[in-house]
Design an enzyme around this catalytic site. Structure first.
Site, PDB file in Angstrom:
ATOM      1  N   CYS A  35      13.990   1.637  16.635  1.00  0.00           N
ATOM      2  CA  CYS A  35      14.734   0.685  17.468  1.00  0.00           C
ATOM      3  C   CYS A  35      13.804  -0.322  18.131  1.00  0.00           C
ATOM      4  O   CYS A  35      14.165  -1.456  18.355  1.00  0.00           O
ATOM      5  CB  CYS A  35      15.522   1.433  18.526  1.00  0.00           C
ATOM      6  N   GLU A  61      21.543   3.845  24.514  1.00  0.00           N
ATOM      7  CA  GLU A  61      20.253   3.339  24.018  1.00  0.00           C
ATOM      8  C   GLU A  61      20.523   2.704  22.660  1.00  0.00           C
ATOM      9  O   GLU A  61      20.793   3.403  21.682  1.00  0.00           O
ATOM     10  CB  GLU A  61      19.255   4.497  23.895  1.00  0.00           C
TER      11      GLU A  61
HETATM   12  P1  NAD Z   1      25.143   4.355  14.507  1.00  0.00           P
HETATM   13  O1  NAD Z   1      25.630   3.704  15.742  1.00  0.00           O
HETATM   14  O2  NAD Z   1      25.823   4.041  13.233  1.00  0.00           O
HETATM   15  O3  NAD Z   1      25.216   5.946  14.637  1.00  0.00           O
HETATM   16  C1  NAD Z   1      24.590   6.657  15.691  1.00  0.00           C
HETATM   17  C2  NAD Z   1      25.342   7.958  15.923  1.00  0.00           C
HETATM   18  O4  NAD Z   1      26.655   7.628  16.370  1.00  0.00           O
HETATM   19  C3  NAD Z   1      25.512   8.832  14.676  1.00  0.00           C
HETATM   20  O5  NAD Z   1      25.452  10.190  15.039  1.00  0.00           O
HETATM   21  C4  NAD Z   1      26.923   8.472  14.223  1.00  0.00           C
HETATM   22  O6  NAD Z   1      27.540   9.505  13.480  1.00  0.00           O
HETATM   23  C5  NAD Z   1      27.604   8.287  15.573  1.00  0.00           C
HETATM   24  N1  NAD Z   1      28.812   7.456  15.518  1.00  0.00           N
HETATM   25  C6  NAD Z   1      29.128   6.478  14.632  1.00  0.00           C
HETATM   26  N2  NAD Z   1      30.352   5.976  14.927  1.00  0.00           N
HETATM   27  C7  NAD Z   1      30.796   6.645  16.017  1.00  0.00           C
HETATM   28  C8  NAD Z   1      31.974   6.590  16.801  1.00  0.00           C
HETATM   29  N3  NAD Z   1      32.957   5.732  16.522  1.00  0.00           N
HETATM   30  N4  NAD Z   1      32.095   7.439  17.859  1.00  0.00           N
HETATM   31  C9  NAD Z   1      31.095   8.298  18.162  1.00  0.00           C
HETATM   32  N5  NAD Z   1      29.972   8.414  17.452  1.00  0.00           N
HETATM   33  C10 NAD Z   1      29.805   7.594  16.403  1.00  0.00           C
HETATM   34  O7  NAD Z   1      23.580   4.044  14.429  1.00  0.00           O
HETATM   35  P2  NAD Z   1      22.573   4.484  13.280  1.00  0.00           P
HETATM   36  O8  NAD Z   1      22.730   3.581  12.119  1.00  0.00           O
HETATM   37  O9  NAD Z   1      22.658   5.944  13.062  1.00  0.00           O
HETATM   38  O10 NAD Z   1      21.169   4.221  14.010  1.00  0.00           O
HETATM   39  C11 NAD Z   1      20.504   3.014  13.931  1.00  0.00           C
HETATM   40  C12 NAD Z   1      20.761   2.199  15.187  1.00  0.00           C
HETATM   41  O11 NAD Z   1      20.357   2.950  16.326  1.00  0.00           O
HETATM   42  C13 NAD Z   1      19.938   0.940  15.224  1.00  0.00           C
HETATM   43  O12 NAD Z   1      20.727  -0.093  15.746  1.00  0.00           O
HETATM   44  C14 NAD Z   1      18.806   1.276  16.190  1.00  0.00           C
HETATM   45  O13 NAD Z   1      18.219   0.171  16.816  1.00  0.00           O
HETATM   46  C15 NAD Z   1      19.523   2.163  17.165  1.00  0.00           C
HETATM   47  N6  NAD Z   1      18.595   3.034  17.877  1.00  0.00           N
HETATM   48  C16 NAD Z   1      18.362   2.804  19.199  1.00  0.00           C
HETATM   49  C17 NAD Z   1      17.431   3.570  19.869  1.00  0.00           C
HETATM   50  C18 NAD Z   1      17.109   3.331  21.327  1.00  0.00           C
HETATM   51  O14 NAD Z   1      16.496   4.194  21.949  1.00  0.00           O
HETATM   52  N7  NAD Z   1      17.473   2.193  21.881  1.00  0.00           N
HETATM   53  C19 NAD Z   1      16.761   4.603  19.200  1.00  0.00           C
HETATM   54  C20 NAD Z   1      17.040   4.807  17.866  1.00  0.00           C
HETATM   55  C21 NAD Z   1      17.964   4.020  17.208  1.00  0.00           C
END
Ligand code: NAD
Length: 535
Positions: free
Chosen positions: A304, A270
């Site tokens: 998001c 997502e």
């Molecule tokens: P992010 O991708 O930086 O981090 C999300 C999660 O992934 C965190 O727990 C982070 O620690 C982990 N992560 C980071 N690098 C990783 C790796 N290499 N391997 C495994 N895990 C890793 O995103 P963010 O900045 O925390 O969140 C914002 C983003 O999330 C925005 O792009 C937003 O649109 C999206 N989002 C999408 C939805 C949806 O339902 N589509 C909902 C909420 C947020």
């Protein structure tokens, strides 16, 4: 704290005692002897409103991730054998506990991500909503289904859904309670164990949710939590999982998808969006303005599905822009840093994220964009506050025109026709959410059918589709793979097993007949199959 003129003095609310913080952080799987230098340095927890440290979060090592999965795997075997009715009873109790503990949940959400209290409360409601939905539907969704077999009347096949095993859930910071728990709850109801990796900054509210599930009777070991930066332990989490549920940015989602693909396990991704809102020429601006303000600035633009592009028909454009800018400025005046319901607009997650949001605006401004309201930080309220910002004349080459800003920043565009609005709304790599406003529902639906997005909301920004728990919700294009909610939101956590049944052993014996007779009987069977109604 409603005034925008005075410096706030927000502090961690009384309910969040040092004992509570110690108890919650003790749930994190993190071993290693600090004296031997084997433990990872704990993460410093920061209260967003003040920038003050209020605790530390242990950090897991790869060995801890492996231990968490071993514990979860052992607990899962008993859980999968537990009748669904008993499993569901745990969540019925959890539903009530979450409602009862809503104030502490909201405190913990706010401390970690600085959102306004109304948003924190609404976020906490997502988990009871998903529980209610699956309490009513899980039995139907998960029960084995009988289908007709290849030999009509004499054979059958049974479709069974078995839990995958241990599901790895990786959650972001923007809805840290809902996105850590709602997806995990569905996985648990389907008979799996879960190992969760929340974002470090917002882990406490997720840990509190896990505690509440245990208080409701969830067996120990079934829901483990590991903490750490994504690149440090994310790979280990994917490698140990039987299925990965990831919510976060498209860039990280791509890494998770690649790793899951290498391991040949399923994943649900997502991801991000660059969501458009279309105002058709017959829309009622009295409804559109408050709707567009919420759709754009809710959660300080860190949702998001929130709106970053607005396409308004020429006929309504000038009036829309004037009223929308006024409404955005009004909302900015209601910003505040406090743990009550008075402020209507909260903080960004961190000064680092503020710098990114501000950089998008400054790049657009330097390239000729007009900033109608906002466009500046509010350090007088808190270190990560940024005003609701409305832009026009944003040139296509700047980041904000195409990339997700993920803050309270939106660009308004004038369009000359419905077709132009649709074309421009679709001109993006993302496909998470789109919103259409019109006084003619049939027309809005026709426009909706031509929009490339996994969620489309008519006369609403994003809440209606996301809150409809019976319907799967996910992104298309670069916004994701798979969906949460609905039957799909439960079935994705299961393996589908096809059990073929011949009703008599005699049929098998007859199938070993001479080759020419077999062809004749196969042709006859194919003709009968075409005429026979499926059972
Ligand atoms: P992010 O991708 O930086 O981090 C999300 C999660 O992934 C965190 O727990 C982070 O620690 C982990 N992560 C980071 N690098 C990783 C790796 N290499 N391997 C495994 N895990 C890793 O995103 P963010 O900045 O925390 O969140 C914002 C983003 O999330 C925005 O792009 C937003 O649109 C999206 N989002 C999408 C939805 C949806 O339902 N589509 C909902 C909420 C947020």
């Amino acid at each position: 704290m409603t005034s925008t003129e005075t410096t706030p003095t927000a502090t961690v609310p009384q309910r969040v005692t040092p004992e509570l913080i110690d108890r919650l952080t003790a749930r994190v799987r993190a071993s290693g002897d600090a004296h031997l230098g084997r433990a990872r340095t704990p993460f410093t927890l920061i209260e967003v409103y003040t920038g003050a440290a209020y605790g530390t979060l242990p950090q897991s090592r790869p060995e801890d991730v492996a231990d968490a999965f071993a514990t979860a795997r052992a607990a899962q075997r008993t859980w999968a054998a537990t009748p669904l009715k008993e499993r569901l009873a745990v969540f019925a109790r959890a539903h009530e506990l979450i409602l009862t503990e809503r104030a502490t949940i909201a405190d913990l959400i706010q401390i970690g991500c600085g959102k306004a209290r109304r948003m924190a409360f609404e976020e906490s409601c997502d988990v009871p909503m998903i529980i209610s939905h699956y309490l009513k539907t899980a039995r139907r969704i998960l029960k084995p289904r009988k289908h007709g077999g290849p030999v009509p009347l004499l054979s059958a096949s049974i479709e069974e859904h078995r839990p995958k095993g241990v599901v790895g859930v990786i959650a972001p910071w923007n809805f840290p309670f809902a996105l850590a728990l709602s997806d995990a709850v569905a996985a648990l109801i389907a008979g799996n164990a879960v190992v969760l990796k929340p974002d470090n900054k917002t882990a406490l509210c997720a840990l509190f949710g896990v505690e509440l599930l245990h208080r409701a009777g969830l067996p120990e070991g079934l829901f483990e939590v590991v903490c750490g930066e994504g690149p440090d332990i994310g790979g280990d989490l994917v490698d140990n999982s039987d299925f990965v549920m990831f919510t976060g940015s498209t860039a990280t989602g791509r890494l998770i998808g690649e790793r899951a693909g290498r391991n040949l396990i399923g994943c649900s991704l997502e991801l991000g969006g660059k969501n458009p809102l279309i105002v058709l020429d017959d829309a009622d601006l009295d409804a559109v303005i408050p709707g567009a303000v919420f759709a754009t600035f809710a959660n300080s633009g860190q949702a998001c599905m929130h709106i970053e592009r607005i396409y308004v028909h020429d006929r309504l454009y000038d009036e829309f822009l004037r009223r929308f800018v006024d409404a955005a400025a009004d909302l900015g005046a209601k910003a505040g840093a406090s743990y009550d319901y008075i402020p209507e607009f909260g903080s960004l997650i961190s000064p680092e994220h503020l710098a990114r949001v501000s950089a998008h605006v400054e790049e657009a401004r330097a390239a000729g964009a007009t900033v109608h309201t906002g466009g500046r930080a509010r350090p007088d309220i808190g270190p990560a506050f940024y005003e609701p910002t409305v832009l026009t004349d944003v040139p296509p080459q700047v980041a904000h025109a195409t990339a997700e800003t993920f803050g309270p920043v939106v660009t308004v565009y004038r369009v000359g026709s419905e077709q132009e609005a649709i074309d421009r709304a679709n001109a993006t790599d993302y496909g998470l959410n789109a919103s259409v406003w019109s006084s003619d529902r049939g027309r809005a639906l026709r426009v909706a059918r031509r929009l490339e997005a996994g969620n489309i909301n008519i006369n609403d920004g994003f809440v209606t589709s996301y809150s409809a728990k019976a319907t799967p919700s996910g992104g298309v294009k670069q916004s994701g793979i798979g969906a949460r909610h609905g039957d799909q939101g439960l079935l994705k956590y299961t393996d589908t097993i096809n059990v073929g049944v011949l009703k008599s052993q005699v049929i098998t014996a007859r199938a070993q007949m001479a080759y020419d007779k077999q062809i004749t009987s196969t042709l006859a069977t194919l003709r009968i199959m075409r005429r026979t109604r499926l059972r």
